[in-house]
Design a protein around this motif. Structure first.
Motif, mmCIF file in Angstrom:
data_model
loop_
_atom_site.group_PDB
_atom_site.id
_atom_site.type_symbol
_atom_site.label_atom_id
_atom_site.label_comp_id
_atom_site.label_asym_id
_atom_site.label_seq_id
_atom_site.Cartn_x
_atom_site.Cartn_y
_atom_site.Cartn_z
ATOM 1 N N GLU A 1 0.814 -1.217 0.000
ATOM 2 C CA GLU A 1 0.000 0.000 0.000
ATOM 3 C C GLU A 1 0.847 1.266 0.000
ATOM 4 O O GLU A 1 0.314 2.367 -0.141
ATOM 5 N N LEU A 2 2.159 1.107 0.170
ATOM 6 C CA LEU A 2 3.077 2.252 0.113
ATOM 7 C C LEU A 2 4.107 2.068 -1.000
ATOM 8 O O LEU A 2 5.160 2.702 -0.981
ATOM 9 N N ASP A 3 3.782 1.200 -1.947
ATOM 10 C CA ASP A 3 4.696 0.930 -3.060
ATOM 11 C C ASP A 3 4.299 1.791 -4.256
ATOM 12 O O ASP A 3 3.381 1.468 -5.007
ATOM 13 N N TYR A 4 5.012 2.903 -4.414
ATOM 14 C CA TYR A 4 4.721 3.842 -5.500
ATOM 15 C C TYR A 4 5.645 3.625 -6.701
ATOM 16 O O TYR A 4 5.673 4.443 -7.614
ATOM 17 N N SER A 5 6.385 2.538 -6.696
ATOM 18 C CA SER A 5 7.385 2.322 -7.744
ATOM 19 C C SER A 5 6.754 2.045 -9.110
ATOM 20 O O SER A 5 7.416 2.191 -10.136
ATOM 21 N N ALA B 1 14.129 2.695 4.822
ATOM 22 C CA ALA B 1 15.192 1.744 5.160
ATOM 23 C C ALA B 1 14.685 0.309 5.223
ATOM 24 O O ALA B 1 15.403 -0.628 4.870
ATOM 25 N N THR B 2 13.455 0.128 5.678
ATOM 26 C CA THR B 2 12.905 -1.230 5.792
ATOM 27 C C THR B 2 12.281 -1.714 4.488
ATOM 28 O O THR B 2 11.898 -2.879 4.385
ATOM 29 N N GLY B 3 12.151 -0.822 3.506
ATOM 30 C CA GLY B 3 11.510 -1.200 2.250
ATOM 31 C C GLY B 3 10.001 -1.149 2.312
ATOM 32 O O GLY B 3 9.326 -1.548 1.357
ATOM 33 N N THR B 4 9.450 -0.642 3.413
ATOM 34 C CA THR B 4 7.999 -0.499 3.519
ATOM 35 C C THR B 4 7.495 0.542 2.538
ATOM 36 O O THR B 4 6.445 0.384 1.917
ATOM 37 N N LEU B 5 8.246 1.635 2.400
ATOM 38 C CA LEU B 5 7.907 2.719 1.482
ATOM 39 C C LEU B 5 8.847 2.658 0.283
ATOM 40 O O LEU B 5 10.067 2.661 0.448
ATOM 41 N N LYS B 6 8.270 2.580 -0.915
ATOM 42 C CA LYS B 6 9.076 2.433 -2.126
ATOM 43 C C LYS B 6 8.705 3.484 -3.162
ATOM 44 O O LYS B 6 7.526 3.746 -3.396
ATOM 45 N N LEU B 7 9.739 4.059 -3.786
ATOM 46 C CA LEU B 7 9.570 4.963 -4.916
ATOM 47 C C LEU B 7 10.210 4.312 -6.141
ATOM 48 O O LEU B 7 10.801 3.231 -6.042
ATOM 49 N N THR B 8 10.116 4.981 -7.271
ATOM 50 C CA THR B 8 10.827 4.475 -8.443
ATOM 51 C C THR B 8 12.324 4.550 -8.166
ATOM 52 O O THR B 8 12.780 5.300 -7.292
ATOM 53 N N ARG B 9 13.109 3.796 -8.902
ATOM 54 C CA ARG B 9 14.556 3.784 -8.660
ATOM 55 C C ARG B 9 15.154 5.173 -8.824
ATOM 56 O O ARG B 9 15.974 5.601 -8.003
ATOM 57 N N ASP B 10 14.749 5.885 -9.876
ATOM 58 C CA ASP B 10 15.302 7.222 -10.104
ATOM 59 C C ASP B 10 14.926 8.175 -8.979
ATOM 60 O O ASP B 10 15.771 8.942 -8.490
ATOM 61 N N ASP B 11 13.671 8.151 -8.564
ATOM 62 C CA ASP B 11 13.240 9.045 -7.484
ATOM 63 C C ASP B 11 13.922 8.691 -6.171
ATOM 64 O O ASP B 11 14.271 9.580 -5.383
ATOM 65 N N THR B 12 14.122 7.403 -5.917
ATOM 66 C CA THR B 12 14.810 6.982 -4.692
ATOM 67 C C THR B 12 16.246 7.498 -4.687
ATOM 68 O O THR B 12 16.729 8.014 -3.660
ATOM 69 N N THR B 13 16.915 7.375 -5.813
ATOM 70 C CA THR B 13 18.306 7.849 -5.906
ATOM 71 C C THR B 13 18.389 9.348 -5.665
ATOM 72 O O THR B 13 19.233 9.826 -4.888
ATOM 73 N N ILE B 14 17.509 10.105 -6.323
ATOM 74 C CA ILE B 14 17.512 11.563 -6.148
ATOM 75 C C ILE B 14 17.199 11.935 -4.706
ATOM 76 O O ILE B 14 17.874 12.778 -4.097
ATOM 77 N N LEU B 15 16.171 11.319 -4.137
ATOM 78 C CA LEU B 15 15.754 11.624 -2.766
ATOM 79 C C LEU B 15 16.871 11.362 -1.768
ATOM 80 O O LEU B 15 17.194 12.220 -0.936
ATOM 81 N N LEU B 16 17.469 10.184 -1.847
ATOM 82 C CA LEU B 16 18.484 9.829 -0.864
ATOM 83 C C LEU B 16 19.763 10.644 -1.054
ATOM 84 O O LEU B 16 20.366 11.096 -0.066
ATOM 85 N N ASN B 17 20.180 10.856 -2.282
ATOM 86 C CA ASN B 17 21.397 11.646 -2.513
ATOM 87 C C ASN B 17 21.238 13.062 -1.983
ATOM 88 O O ASN B 17 22.132 13.594 -1.304
ATOM 89 N N GLU B 18 20.103 13.701 -2.284
ATOM 90 C CA GLU B 18 19.900 15.076 -1.826
ATOM 91 C C GLU B 18 19.727 15.140 -0.307
ATOM 92 O O GLU B 18 20.261 16.046 0.344
ATOM 93 N N SER B 19 18.974 14.199 0.251
ATOM 94 C CA SER B 19 18.721 14.228 1.696
ATOM 95 C C SER B 19 19.987 13.909 2.483
ATOM 96 O O SER B 19 20.260 14.542 3.517
ATOM 97 N N ILE B 20 20.758 12.924 2.025
ATOM 98 C CA ILE B 20 22.031 12.618 2.690
ATOM 99 C C ILE B 20 22.963 13.809 2.594
ATOM 100 O O ILE B 20 23.671 14.164 3.560
ATOM 101 N N GLY B 21 22.972 14.492 1.440
ATOM 102 C CA GLY B 21 23.814 15.676 1.287
ATOM 103 C C GLY B 21 23.472 16.775 2.267
ATOM 104 O O GLY B 21 24.353 17.525 2.711
ATOM 105 N N LEU B 22 22.216 16.895 2.652
ATOM 106 C CA LEU B 22 21.799 17.931 3.599
ATOM 107 C C LEU B 22 22.290 17.656 5.018
ATOM 108 O O LEU B 22 22.452 18.588 5.813
ATOM 109 N N HIS B 23 22.523 16.399 5.343
ATOM 110 C CA HIS B 23 22.830 16.039 6.741
ATOM 111 C C HIS B 23 24.187 15.349 6.906
ATOM 112 O O HIS B 23 24.445 14.764 7.966
ATOM 113 N N LYS B 24 25.052 15.407 5.906
ATOM 114 C CA LYS B 24 26.275 14.608 5.928
ATOM 115 C C LYS B 24 27.406 15.210 6.749
ATOM 116 O O LYS B 24 28.440 14.574 6.928
#
Length: 730
Positions: free
Chosen positions: A647-651, A687-710
Motif C-alpha cells: 500500500e506504500l509501493d509507488y514504484s 530503510a525497511t523497504g515499507t515505502l518504495k519509490l521508483t529507482r530514479d526518485d529513490t536515488t535523487i531523494l536519498l542523494n539530496e537528503s544525505i547531502g543535507l545532513h552529511k
C-alpha cells in the motif's frame, strides 16, 4: 457461513400492478423450527420493505421442518406472522416453499391454502443469479487506458469472472439449483460434462448432485486443449463459464460438439449465440457496452487470471467514509489509557493489548451482558470456562454471579482453560466459554477443540467474546463459523458486543522489520561506500541502531527526542467525546489502533473508488495526499506503520512516486521544524523497504537528503544511509 442467501424478485401481477417476493434459498443444512423462525425474521428485517409473499427454496427434509414450524401449536409462529402485518393490514399474504424433488421444483403453501402467486421457479432463480452478479463483482471493468485481451483474442473493456458468482455454500446451492433446473435432462443423461475452467467445477458438481448424476467432470482448460478434443461417443454436456462474444461456443461447434449440448453460464447477450445461455445479462437489465481496443495497455486473461503488461496502481485518499461503525464505541471504552502497546507492559507478545477494566464496569456493557444471559445463555449451563488473562477472569466471575442468581438451585463451576481435563466434564450439561477480548480467536479455537474431544456434541455451549479486534470481517466470520458449526442439528451460540477489524496480525510488521534493519547496521558500515566521511557514517549508523533499540516499544521521536503526539481536530475522533477533549492523554497506541482500523475499513470497503484493496489486474496504494491531509507527525507515523508494504509501493507509478519524493525532500530538509517531526519514521520506512519509490526518485531523494545532513552524525542520516545501502544488505 450463512445458512441461506436472500434476494427480492419482481413480477407483473394479475391485476396489472407488480408483485414482489422475498426469496430465501437454503444450503444443504439440517434445520430446526427455531432456526426457521430466526432465519425468516432476519431475512424480513434485511429486506428493503415487506414483500407480498415469501418463497423458500430448499430440499424435502427442509420442507418437513418448515411444515413442523407452521403447525398451529408452535407459539413462535404467531410472532413471525405478525411481522407481515403493518397498520393492522396483512402485507405478506403467503409463505411458499419450493421443494426440489424429481429434478423440478414443487410449490407448497405453508398455510395449506391455494397458491395465490404465480412466480415461476426459473424466474426466481434468475433474479437470484442477478443478485449474485451484483453482490460478488462478477463483471470486471478495465481501468482507464487498459483493455482485456480474452483467450478468444477479443479485445474489450469488460471481463466476466463466473468463478466469483458464489462466495459461500448457500450461494453455491443457488447456482446449483439454477443449473439443475435449466439443464436437468442433459445433465442426468450425460456420462461426461466438459467445463472450460476449474473455477466452475463446484457449480457443475452441485448441479449433478441435484439431478442424481455421477457424470465425470472434465476440464479442457479453455482454448488450449479444445483443439485436441473430439466429442465422445457416449452422452455428454458442455458448460462454458462466461463469454462476451460467444467465441467459445462457436469454437466448440467447429470441433463437432452438438449445439444442443453446449451451455454458457453467463453471457453479455443471447442474441446470435450458439447453444443455450443460463444468464444472459441483457435479459436481466445489465446492459454492457463493449468498447473495442484503441491502443490501450493490454491486460491478458489466462483462464480466469490476469497478466498485465503494466498495472498502474489506484491511489486511495482516506476520508470520513472510511470510519468504522464501532470506532466511537471503542474510543469511549478504551480510548484513554486502556489501549496498551507496543509489545510493552502487557506481558505478552501482542502488538496491542486492550485493558477491559473500565469497560467491565460500564452500565451500557452490563446491560448488554444481562440481556445476553437472559436471552441467549442456556439454562442447562453448569460450567464456565475462561481464558487466563485477568479481564476474562473478572468477566467470568461477573457472568457466574448473574447466572447463579437466575439458576439458584444449580451449582455452576468456573474453570480456567489452562486446567481442563476430561474428568471435569463428567456431569456437564451446558458450557459457557468466556474471553473478554478476542483477536484471531486462537484461545477460543483451542477451547472449542478441547470441548469437542471431552463432551458430546449435543451438549449446549456458547462462546462469549464481547470485544473482537480481528484482522478482518471475513476472519471474524470464519472464527464464528468454526465455533458454532458442529455435527448436531443446532449451532452453538456466539455472543459479541463490539467488533473492530484492525488489519494483519502477522509476526512480520513495521516493528519487526525495523528491528531487523537495525541489527544489520554494521554490515552497512563494513561494506557500503557513500559520499559521507567514514567517521560521520559510522557514527550516524551507530546512532540509528541505538535509536531503533531504544524506541522498539514506541514510535520514533522528533529531532529533540520528544514523543510524537496529536494536535486537536483529528477527523476520526467524535467531536463531543471525552477523548476529543483530552488530546494530551491520548496514547500513541490509541492513535495507531484508530489508523489501523480505518485502513482495514478502507480495504474492506464496497465502493471501488474508496477500496484500498488490489484486484487481479490493479494494485491499490495509499494516496500521497493522505500525508498532507493528516499532517500531524503521529498520524503520518501511524499510516507508515499500519499500512501494508504493497500500500506504500509507488514504484509502479512515476506520478505518485514523484509526489511522494517532493514531499519527503521537504520533510527531511525540515527535520528541525514541526513539519519534519516525522522524519525518522519516513526514513525508517525507506530503510525497511515499507515505502518504495521508483529507482530514479529513490536515488535523487536519498542523494539530496544525505547531502543535507552529511556534515555530522545523526540518527536521521543513519537511517537514510541504511535506506541507501538496503540493496547491499539484501
Amino acid at each position: 457461513m450463512e445458512r441461506y442467501f436472500q434476494w427480492n424478485s419482481m413480477s407483473s401481477g394479475s391485476g396489472g400492478g407488480s408483485e414482489e417476493a422475498l426469496v430465501v434459498c437454503y444450503n444443504d443444512c439440517e434445520l430446526s423450527p427455531t432456526q426457521v423462525y430466526s432465519d425468516i425474521e432476519k431475512a424480513l428485517k434485511y429486506s428493503r420493505h415487506l414483500p407480498d409473499c415469501v418463497y423458500i427454496v430448499g430440499s424435502s427434509s427442509q420442507l418437513s421442518v418448515f411444515k413442523e414450524a407452521w403447525e398451529p401449536h408452535q407459539h413462535r409462529l404467531l410472532d413471525l406472522l405478525k411481522r407481515g402485518v403493518k397498520n393492522e393490514c396483512v402485507r405478506i399474504d403467503q409463505y411458499v416453499f419450493l421443494e426440489w424433488r424429481n429434478n423440478d421444483f414443487i410449490s407448497h403453501t405453508l398455510d395449506g391454502g391455494k397458491l395465490e402467486y404465480k412466480f415461476s421457479a426459473k424466474k426466481l432463480l434468475r433474479d437470484g443469479l442477478k443478485a449474485l452478479v451484483l453482490k460478488n463483482n462478477v463483471i470486471s471493468t478495465a481501468p482507464s487506458g487498459h483493455s482485456f485481451k480474452h483467450p478468444s483474442g477479443t479485445l474489450n473493456s469488460i471481463f466476466i469472472q463466473a468463478r466469483e458468482l458464489a462466495s459461500d455454500e448457500a450461494e453455491l446451492c443457488l447456482v446449483g439449483y439454477a443449473l439443475a433446473l435449466e439443464y436437468s435432462d442433459k445433465l442426468k443423461k450425460a456420462s461426461k460434462v466438459y467445463i472450460d475452467t476449474m473455477g466452475i467445477h463446484t457449480f457443475v458438481k452441485n448441479a449433478l448432485m441435484r439431478v442424481g448424476s455421477k457424470a465425470e467432470i472434465v476440464n479442457f482448460h479453455s482454448y488450449a486443449q479444445l483443439e485436441k478434443m473430439n466429442p465422445p461417443m457416449e452422452d455428454y454436456f458442455c458448460v462454458v463459464s462466461a463469454s462476451t462474444s460467444g467465441g467459445m461456443a462457436k469454437k466448440m461447434t467447429t470441433r463437432r460438439f452438438r449445439e444442443e449440448c453446449i451451455s454458457t453460464l453467463i453471457d453479455r447477450t443471447e442474441a446470435g449465440r450458439l447453444g443455450r445461455i443460463l444468464l444472459p445479462l441483457d435479459k436481466i437489465g445489465i446492459k454492457i457496452e463493449v468498447k473495442e481496443d484503441d491502443g490501450n495497455t493490454l491486460i491478458e486473461i489466462i483462464g480466469e487470471n490476469f497478466s498485465a503488461k503494466s498495472k498502474p496502481p489506484k491511489s486511495v485518499v482516506i476520508a470520513l467514509k472510511h470510519r468504522p461503525e464501532n470506532l466511537p464505541q471503542v474510543h469511549s471504552h478504551f480510548g484513554l489509557g486502556r489501549i496498551l502497546g507496543f509489545y510493552d507492559d502487557n506481558g505478552s507478545n501482542k502488538l496491542l493489548f486492550l485493558d477491559p477494566e473500565q469497560m467491565l464496569a460500564d452500565k451500557e456493557f452490563c446491560d448488554w451482558l444481562d440481556a445476553e444471559i437472559d436471552w441467549s445463555v442456556s439454562m442447562a449451563t453448569n460450567l464456565i470456562i475462561h481464558s487466563d488473562d485477568p479481564g476474562s477472569v473478572k468477566l467470568a466471575k461477573m457472568v457466574h454471579e448473574r447466572l447463579q442468581k437466575r439458576l439458584v438451585d444449580k451449582p455452576i463451576r468456573i474453570e480456567p482453560c489452562s486446567r481442563l481435563d476430561i474428568q471435569k466434564f463428567e456431569s456437564i450439561t451446558g458450557v459457557l466459554v468466556v474471553t473478554v477480548v478476542a483477536r484471531d480467536g486462537g484461545i477460543l479455537r483451542e477451547i472449542s477443540r478441547d470441548l469437542r474431544a471431552y463432551i458430546d456434541a449435543k451438549t449446549p455451549r456458547r462462546f462469549l467474546a464481547p470485544i473482537g479486534i480481528p484482522e478482518s470481517r471475513k476472519a471474524w466470520g470464519q472464527l464464528k463459523s468454526f465455533l458454532t458449526k458442529n455435527p448436531s442439528p443446532r449451532e452453538y451460540g456466539f455472543s459479541n458486543w463490539l467488533c473492530l477489524p484492525i488489519g494483519s496480525d502477522s509476526k512480520e510488521n513495521a516493528w519487526t522489520r525495523l528491528t531487523n534493519v537495525g541489527t544489520k547496521a554494521e554490515m552497512v558500515i563494513e561494506g557500503f561506500e557513500a559520499d559521507v566521511s567514514q567517521e560521520v557514517r559510522n557514527g550516524a549508523l551507530e546512532l540509528a541502531a541505538e535509536l531503533i533499540e531504544k524506541y522498539r516499544h514506541s514510535l520514533l521521536p522528533t529531532k529533540d527526542g520528544k514523543d510524537l503526539s496529536l494536535s486537536h481536530g483529528f477527523l476520526f475522533f467524535e467531536a463531543d467525546s471525552e477523548i476529543s477533549e483530552r488530546y494530551a492523554e491520548v496514547s500513541q497506541s490509541a492513535v495507531y489502533l484508530t489508523i489501523a482500523a480505518v485502513l482495514q475499513c478502507a480495504r474492506e470497503h464496497n465502493e471501488h473508488g474508496l477500496m484500498l484493496r488490489p484486484t487481479g489486474y490493479e494494485s491499490a496504494v495509499l494516496s500521497p495526499e493522505c500525508f498532507q491531509r493528516f499532517n500531524d507527525n503521529i498520524l503520518q507515523a501511524c499510516f507508515l506503520r499500519s499500512c501494508l508494504p504493497s500500500e506504500l509501493d509507488y514504484s509502479a507509478s512515476p506520478e505518485l512516486s514523484k509526489l511522494m519524493k517532493e514531499m519527503l525532500l521537504k520533510v527531511f530538509s525540515r527535520w528541525d521544524k514541526q513539519y519534519g517531526d516525522a522524519s525518522l519514521e519516513f526514513a525508517a520506512a525507506l530503510a525497511t523497504g515499507t515505502l518504495k519509490l521508483t529507482r530514479d526518485d529513490t536515488t535523487i531523494l536519498l542523494n539530496e537528503s544525505i547531502g543535507l545532513h552529511k556534515e555530522k552524525p545523526s540518527s536521521l542520516l543513519g537511517l537514510l544511509l541504511m535506506a541507501k545501502g538496503k540493496d547491499f544488505i539484501n
